[in-house]
Design a protein around this motif. Structure first.
Motif, PDB file in Angstrom:
ATOM      1  N   THR A  15     -49.190  21.715  53.034  1.00  0.00           N
ATOM      2  CA  THR A  15     -48.691  20.508  53.708  1.00  0.00           C
ATOM      3  C   THR A  15     -47.453  19.967  53.006  1.00  0.00           C
ATOM      4  OG1 THR A  15     -50.939  19.946  54.368  1.00  0.00           O
ATOM      5  CG2 THR A  15     -49.290  18.187  54.453  1.00  0.00           C
ATOM      6  N   GLY A  16     -47.476  19.971  51.667  1.00  0.00           N
ATOM      7  CA  GLY A  16     -46.315  19.498  50.908  1.00  0.00           C
ATOM      8  C   GLY A  16     -45.097  20.370  51.123  1.00  0.00           C
ATOM      9  N   ARG A  18     -44.449  22.121  53.773  1.00  0.00           N
ATOM     10  CA  ARG A  18     -43.941  21.884  55.123  1.00  0.00           C
ATOM     11  C   ARG A  18     -43.078  20.626  55.154  1.00  0.00           C
ATOM     12  NH1 ARG A  18     -48.479  21.550  57.551  1.00  0.00           N
ATOM     13  NH2 ARG A  18     -48.652  23.792  58.004  1.00  0.00           N
ATOM     14  N   LYS A  19     -43.542  19.596  54.456  1.00  0.00           N
ATOM     15  CA  LYS A  19     -42.767  18.348  54.397  1.00  0.00           C
ATOM     16  C   LYS A  19     -41.415  18.576  53.704  1.00  0.00           C
ATOM     17  CE  LYS A  19     -46.647  15.123  54.484  1.00  0.00           C
ATOM     18  NZ  LYS A  19     -47.376  14.067  53.737  1.00  0.00           N
ATOM     19  N   ASP A  20     -41.408  19.384  52.635  1.00  0.00           N
ATOM     20  CA  ASP A  20     -40.161  19.680  51.916  1.00  0.00           C
ATOM     21  C   ASP A  20     -39.186  20.410  52.827  1.00  0.00           C
ATOM     22  OD1 ASP A  20     -41.046  18.479  49.628  1.00  0.00           O
ATOM     23  OD2 ASP A  20     -41.713  20.350  48.662  1.00  0.00           O
ATOM     24  N   MET A  22     -39.116  20.335  56.078  1.00  0.00           N
ATOM     25  CA  MET A  22     -38.644  19.402  57.109  1.00  0.00           C
ATOM     26  C   MET A  22     -37.575  18.468  56.543  1.00  0.00           C
ATOM     27  SD  MET A  22     -42.229  18.475  59.044  1.00  0.00           S
ATOM     28  CE  MET A  22     -41.408  17.322  60.138  1.00  0.00           C
ATOM     29  N   ARG A  23     -37.805  18.044  55.275  1.00  0.00           N
ATOM     30  CA  ARG A  23     -36.832  17.167  54.630  1.00  0.00           C
ATOM     31  C   ARG A  23     -35.493  17.885  54.451  1.00  0.00           C
ATOM     32  NH1 ARG A  23     -40.599  14.698  51.515  1.00  0.00           N
ATOM     33  NH2 ARG A  23     -40.486  16.388  49.981  1.00  0.00           N
TER      34      ARG A  23
END
Length: 375
Positions: A15-16, A18-20, A22-23
């Motif tokens: 999950t982390g 994926r967030k990175d 996306m960022r």
């Protein structure tokens, strides 16, 4: 009762990540949008600038100013990218024609006899400045103290500071022009004519009957204009070099306005007042403290200081003023002073100065102005 999270460490890591991603994607997209907008803005600005430069009177005036300035540098060919190659040729021809015209009017100025007792200093120097330029005005109160000095070594020119030191002069400035292929010349082949102590030291006129000169006659009267050798002899020309244009004659300026001022550059100009004092104007250029001046600027400075006649001398990287063995101005050349064929020097006793003719016996057509000399 204690509730336990369903997320395992591995799931949290995914999950982390994926967030990175996306960022990073958002940042990348934002950067792409910025670059795209910047490109569009630059295109709009460039289009607007092109429209202004090529389709408005002020823009056209600016383009010609840039072109005229480039014409006075070693990058003259760049001017064709600003105004076109055909227009560049036409521009240079127009200036040459105009300079010839500026040397035609008969000079009627007279000077007062040099007084036997003079309480002024022989040489005075004062700073001058204007819009975008700074320089110096050297005033020589006795015009008969000025001599043309030439190099002392066959095959290469000499720095003005060296000429001053070698001959014991009080002060000096650069004088006439010289053949300078690709701005790498050795400074030994003058353009046109060199007269020193009443004798022709160098004659590169070829078939030309007239030539633009700047100099002094045997009585200390400044001479500038378009003359034949016979006319110069009749006038008693004692010290002279070839250069142009004459910018003041009979007390009136010949350069109509700044647009006719032949661009912005370092300048050296010679003039004379009614009392006989000779003035040398030296303007720094191509530097942060002084961009340079056009001929109209120089004309106005000379008129403001009482000149009744004035003419342009070699400028650009050659411009230099030396006083008491010190360089007063800031030469534009990145190598410092240039090696030159001639200089106007000031002496306490000019008659005691020996200036050998370094070109005696040489064929001007066989002098190689681009020959590299070890210095």
């Amino acid at each position: 009762m204690k509730l336990e999270s369903n997320a395992t460490p591995a799931t949290a890591t995914v999950t982390g990540s994926r967030k990175d991603r996306m960022r990073k994607r958002r940042k990348r997209n934002a950067f792409v949008r910025f670059v795209r907008r910047l490109f569009i803005a630059l295109c709009l600005i460039g289009t607007a600038a092109a429209v202004w430069a090529f389709f408005t009177p002020s823009g056209t005036q600016f383009r010609y100013l840039v072109a005229d300035t480039l014409i006075t540098t070693q990058h003259r060919h760049w001017a064709k990218y600003v105004i076109g190659e055909e227009e560049l040729k036409r521009r240079v021809e127009a200036y040459n024609h105009r300079f010839e015209e500026m040397g035609q009017e008969e000079d009627l100025h007279e000077i007062a006899p040099v007084p036997e007792v003079e309480h002024k200093e022989l040489v005075e120097i004062k700073p001058v400045s204007g819009n975008g330029y700074k320089g110096y005005l050297m005033i020589v109160n006795d015009p008969t103290k000025i001599r043309i000095v030439v190099p002392n070594r066959v095959g290469m020119g000499e720095k003005v500071s060296s000429m001053v030191s070698r001959t014991g002069a009080i002060a000096g400035v650069n004088a006439g022009g010289f053949a300078d292929p690709e701005w790498k010349g050795n400074g030994f082949k003058p353009i046109g004519l060199v007269i020193a102590n009443g004798k022709i030291y160098y004659n590169g006129l070829g078939s030309k009957k007239k030539v633009q000169i700047v100099g002094i006659d045997r009585n200390g009267k400044m001479v500038a204009g378009n003359y034949t050798l016979d006319e110069m002899e009749e006038m008693g020309v004692k010290e002279a070099v070839s250069f142009s244009p004459r910018i003041i004659v009979n007390g009136k300026g010949l350069v109509k306005n700044a647009d006719d001022g032949w661009g912005i550059a370092p300048r050296t100009v010679m003039g004379q007042r009614e009392d006989g004092a000779i003035m040398f104007l030296v303007i720094d250029g191509r530097q942060t403290h002084s961009v340079g001046a056009n001929l109209y600027d120089c004309q106005q400075v000379m008129l403001d200081n009482g000149a009744v006649i004035a003419a342009n001398l070699d400028g650009g990287s050659s411009t230099v003023l030396v006083k008491d063995n010190e360089i007063v101005n800031s030469p534009a050349s990145k190598y410092g002073e240039r090696y030159l064929p001639t200089a106007f020097l000031v002496f306490d006793d000019p008659d005691a100065v020996d200036v050998p003719n370094i070109w005696e016996g040489l064929d001007p057509s066989k002098i190689d102005p681009g020959k590299k000399i070890k210095r």
